[in-house]
Design a protein around this motif. Structure first.
Motif, PDB file in Angstrom:
ATOM      1  N   UNK A 145       9.795  -3.683   3.897  1.00 20.33           N
ATOM      2  CA  UNK A 145      10.446  -4.001   5.166  1.00 20.33           C
ATOM      3  C   UNK A 145      11.878  -3.493   5.228  1.00 20.33           C
ATOM      4  N   UNK A 146      12.630  -3.689   4.142  1.00 24.30           N
ATOM      5  CA  UNK A 146      14.060  -3.382   4.173  1.00 24.30           C
ATOM      6  C   UNK A 146      14.415  -2.028   3.555  1.00 24.30           C
ATOM      7  N   UNK A 147      13.615  -1.570   2.589  1.00 21.43           N
ATOM      8  CA  UNK A 147      13.931  -0.308   1.910  1.00 21.43           C
ATOM      9  C   UNK A 147      12.711   0.616   1.873  1.00 21.43           C
ATOM     10  N   UNK A 148      12.152   0.961   3.022  1.00 21.89           N
ATOM     11  CA  UNK A 148      10.939   1.786   3.038  1.00 21.89           C
ATOM     12  C   UNK A 148      11.168   3.209   2.532  1.00 21.89           C
ATOM     13  N   UNK A 149      12.424   3.638   2.448  1.00 19.01           N
ATOM     14  CA  UNK A 149      12.722   5.002   2.010  1.00 19.01           C
ATOM     15  C   UNK A 149      12.705   5.160   0.493  1.00 19.01           C
ATOM     16  N   UNK A 150      12.668   4.052  -0.233  1.00 20.02           N
ATOM     17  CA  UNK A 150      12.701   4.128  -1.694  1.00 20.02           C
ATOM     18  C   UNK A 150      11.283   4.289  -2.232  1.00 20.02           C
ATOM     19  N   UNK A 151      10.954   5.511  -2.604  1.00 22.38           N
ATOM     20  CA  UNK A 151       9.614   5.824  -3.081  1.00 22.38           C
ATOM     21  C   UNK A 151       9.683   6.693  -4.330  1.00 22.38           C
TER      22      UNK A 151
END
Length: 247
Positions: A145-151
């Motif tokens: 929800x808050x950090x969807x860019x961390x992959x």
């Protein structure tokens, strides 16, 4: 009016001393973390109260047509804005991020620390991903929800090249390198915050899978329920630095 202005000026100076003294008192062991954070709250409230008092003093002076010590009022206003301007963004940040302190690019399979475990003996936060309050699934949902860019980062570099570049990026970020293990494909490092000198630990895990090199990170605070988004930002900075290394 001049006496009131001097009282406000002395009071606001006390708030500055509380603001600056709180982290130093914590770092020197004079008082615990909650007391230090309470000092920040007092300084913020005191600064806000001073601003209200200054506004009231100016209005009263204009209504009664009494002379004001403009120089002292300006100084008091500037000083009162210091604790308010410092603490308010922290409060806003706390309300905009989840109250967690363990962030990873791979919640399904978070990297495991090795050497850093020995340095976290007295840490208030453990290294178990998820706890009685929030399960690993809850943590994953919050990250989505808050950090969807961390992959997970995929790179054409080899594991050895990725390991060397990861270490270089972490050094550029100012982290202390604790462990570089080519056999395990990990780099462990520690970051120290400026004011309270909190220790946050980070691990980079590099693996080869199906002809690709996969890089995962995990950043965990030793102290505090909420990290105010610092761990996510640290991972984000690493990913940006790794993909755009400086020459």
């Amino acid at each position: 009016m001049k006496t009131s202005t001097k009282v406000i000026l002395v009071f606001v100076i006390c708030q500055i001393l509380i603001l600056v003294g709180s982290p130093f008192g914590y770092r020197s062991g004079l008082f615990d973390l909650m007391t230090a954070l309470g000092g920040f709250a007092i300084a913020f409230a005191g600064g806000a109260l001073c601003l209200l008092a200054i506004i009231g003093l100016v209005i009263a002076g204009l209504v009664r047509k009494q002379p004001l010590d403009k120089g002292a009022l300006i100084v008091a206003t500037v000083l009162a804005l210091v604790p308010v301007g410092f603490v308010l963004p922290q409060l806003q940040k706390a309300n905009s991020v989840p109250p967690i302190h363990d962030i990873t690019t791979n919640p399904m399979d978070p990297p495991v620390f090795f050497e850093i475990k020995k340095r976290r003996v007295h840490a208030l936060n453990d290294l178990v991903y998820g706890d009685a309050e929030r399960s690993a699934e809850d943590m994953e949902a919050l990250q989505d929800e808050f950090y969807p860019d961390l992959e997970t980062l995929l790179t054409p570099l080899t594991v050895a090249e990725s390991l060397a570049q990861s270490e270089a990026v972490l050094r550029q970020m100012g982290l202390e390198i604790i462990n570089v293990d080519p056999a395990l494909g990990v780099v462990e490092a520690t970051d120290t915050t400026q004011w309270f000198q909190f220790k946050d630990d980070l691990i980079v895990r590099i693996r080869s899978e199906s002809g690709q090199t996969l890089i995962d990170l995990r950043s965990v605070s030793r102290v505090g329920q909420s990290d105010l988004g610092v761990n996510a930002e640290r991972i984000r900075r690493f990913l940006q630095g790794f993909q755009s290394p400086s020459s």
